[in-house]
Design a protein around this motif. Structure first.
Motif, short mmCIF file in Angstrom:
data_model
loop_
_atom_site.label_atom_id
_atom_site.label_comp_id
_atom_site.label_asym_id
_atom_site.label_seq_id
_atom_site.Cartn_x
_atom_site.Cartn_y
_atom_site.Cartn_z
N PHE A 46 0.83 -1.20 0.00
CA PHE A 46 0.00 0.00 0.00
C PHE A 46 0.87 1.26 0.00
N VAL A 47 1.85 1.30 0.89
CA VAL A 47 2.70 2.48 0.98
C VAL A 47 3.56 2.62 -0.28
N VAL A 48 4.07 1.51 -0.78
CA VAL A 48 4.89 1.56 -2.00
C VAL A 48 4.08 2.14 -3.16
N ARG A 49 2.81 1.73 -3.28
CA ARG A 49 1.96 2.28 -4.35
C ARG A 49 1.68 3.76 -4.14
N GLN A 50 1.32 4.12 -2.92
CA GLN A 50 0.94 5.51 -2.64
C GLN A 50 2.11 6.47 -2.80
N LYS A 51 3.30 6.02 -2.48
CA LYS A 51 4.47 6.91 -2.47
C LYS A 51 5.49 6.57 -3.55
N LYS A 52 5.05 5.80 -4.55
CA LYS A 52 5.92 5.50 -5.69
C LYS A 52 7.27 4.93 -5.25
N GLY A 53 7.20 3.92 -4.40
CA GLY A 53 8.42 3.31 -3.90
C GLY A 53 9.19 2.59 -4.98
N VAL A 54 10.50 2.73 -4.93
CA VAL A 54 11.39 2.10 -5.91
C VAL A 54 12.33 1.15 -5.18
N LEU A 55 12.40 -0.09 -5.66
CA LEU A 55 13.26 -1.09 -5.05
C LEU A 55 14.72 -0.66 -5.15
N ILE A 56 15.45 -0.78 -4.03
CA ILE A 56 16.87 -0.46 -4.02
C ILE A 56 17.63 -1.70 -4.50
N ASP A 57 18.11 -1.63 -5.73
CA ASP A 57 18.69 -2.81 -6.38
C ASP A 57 19.88 -3.40 -5.63
N ALA A 58 20.69 -2.55 -5.03
CA ALA A 58 21.91 -3.04 -4.40
C ALA A 58 21.62 -4.05 -3.28
N TRP A 59 20.47 -3.93 -2.63
CA TRP A 59 20.13 -4.82 -1.51
C TRP A 59 19.36 -6.05 -1.95
N SER A 60 18.86 -6.05 -3.15
CA SER A 60 18.02 -7.15 -3.63
C SER A 60 18.88 -8.23 -4.30
N PRO A 61 18.54 -9.52 -4.09
CA PRO A 61 17.36 -10.06 -3.42
C PRO A 61 17.55 -10.35 -1.93
N PHE A 62 18.70 -9.96 -1.35
CA PHE A 62 18.94 -10.23 0.07
C PHE A 62 17.84 -9.61 0.93
N LYS A 63 17.55 -8.34 0.71
CA LYS A 63 16.47 -7.65 1.41
C LYS A 63 15.72 -6.76 0.41
N GLN A 64 14.44 -6.59 0.66
CA GLN A 64 13.61 -5.76 -0.22
C GLN A 64 13.39 -4.41 0.46
N PHE A 65 14.17 -3.42 0.06
CA PHE A 65 14.04 -2.06 0.59
C PHE A 65 13.52 -1.17 -0.54
N TYR A 66 12.52 -0.35 -0.23
CA TYR A 66 11.95 0.55 -1.22
C TYR A 66 12.16 2.00 -0.79
N ARG A 67 12.78 2.77 -1.64
CA ARG A 67 12.91 4.21 -1.39
C ARG A 67 11.60 4.86 -1.81
N LEU A 68 11.05 5.68 -0.92
CA LEU A 68 9.73 6.27 -1.16
C LEU A 68 9.87 7.60 -1.89
N ASP A 69 9.52 7.58 -3.17
CA ASP A 69 9.54 8.76 -4.03
C ASP A 69 10.85 9.50 -3.83
N ASP A 70 10.82 10.82 -3.75
CA ASP A 70 12.04 11.60 -3.59
C ASP A 70 12.16 12.01 -2.12
N THR A 71 12.34 11.03 -1.24
CA THR A 71 12.37 11.30 0.20
C THR A 71 13.60 10.66 0.83
N ASN A 72 13.75 10.90 2.13
CA ASN A 72 14.82 10.28 2.90
C ASN A 72 14.29 9.10 3.70
N THR A 73 13.28 8.42 3.17
CA THR A 73 12.62 7.32 3.88
C THR A 73 12.58 6.08 3.00
#
Length: 247
Positions: A46-73
């Motif tokens: 839900f949050v990924v959709r709402q805030k246009k989260g982008v998967l951080i490739d460097a951590w994948s597939p070990f962990k799935q981290f999504y950067r939320l739009d143009d933010t520090n979160t």
């Protein structure tokens, strides 16, 4: 309760395991200031959709981290239980995260709480295993980021109080439920004590918000998963996260 904390350095560090399993250099793995940690795939998506989260490739597939739009979160999902969230907090903070928001679920002990209510976890009674490998003699480990979050949480009529972290889900006994209810403990779940203990040890800020998903009343368990009240509470916390937790 036996304490296991040893101040000598660990043999295996988060840096060791992350760089080994991702094959990346440290500078490629650096993270922004804040992380939101969920446990439910639906909350994450839900949050990924709402805030246009982008998967951080460097951590994948070990962990799935999504950067939320143009933010520090970033937002990620933890497996259930103290060991999982403790390892995740260690890894996040090793690569730059300074503020952590846990978005979880709990079973209410207090009769004033209903399915769908949201609780700000002031602290957690340490009946987990992980927190005892970190410093602290007090049976309750406190949030170190509470003051900033109480005003906005109260504006949404969130409840607040100490919760009970027990990572033996089928050992939440009649006697303990009664004892801890009488002590004023609000609810039970599996991760907050571990989350707070590691956050404090790593000197980063941590706060946990929990939606009541079920009720422990007397010697009975009443599930609320899938009910309208549960879904309404999840929506309420998700909106709060969207409005207040992303920087």
């Amino acid at each position: 309760m036996k304490k296991f904390f040893d101040p000598s350095p660990p043999v295996l560090t988060p840096h060791d395991i992350v760089t080994a399993l991702t094959g990346r250099k440290e500078k490629e793995l650096l993270l922004p200031k804040r992380a939101i940690i969920t446990f439910a795939a639906g909350d994450l998506n839900f949050v990924v959709r709402q805030k246009k989260g982008v998967l951080i490739d460097a951590w994948s597939p070990f962990k799935q981290f999504y950067r939320l739009d143009d933010t520090n979160t970033i937002i990620t999902r933890s497996f259930i239980g103290g060991p999982a969230i403790a390892a995740l907090v260690e890894e996040l903070t090793a690569f730059g995260i300074e503020e952590l928001i846990m978005w979880g679920y709990c079973g209410a002990l207090n009769e004033e709480l209903l399915v769908g209510d949201v609780i700000t976890a002031v602290g957690a009674l340490r009946e987990d295993g992980v927190s005892h490998h970190y410093p602290g003699e007090d049976p309750v480990v406190q949030s170190n980021w509470l003051e900033e979050w109480l005003p906005p949480a109260r504006s949404q009529s969130f409840h607040e109080g100490v919760i009970w972290s027990c990572d033996a889900i089928y050992r939440e006994t009649v006697s303990k439920v009664s004892q801890y209810r009488d002590m004023g403990i609000k609810a039970v779940e599996m991760e907050a004590a571990s989350f707070y203990a590691v956050s404090r040890y790593k000197n980063v800020k941590g706060i946990a918000f929990l939606v009541v998903s079920d009720l422990l009343s007397g010697d009975k368990w009443v599930g609320g998963f899938g009910t309208k009240a549960f879904k309404a509470g999840a929506r309420k916390l998700s909106q709060f996260i969207l409005e207040r937790a992303i920087v």
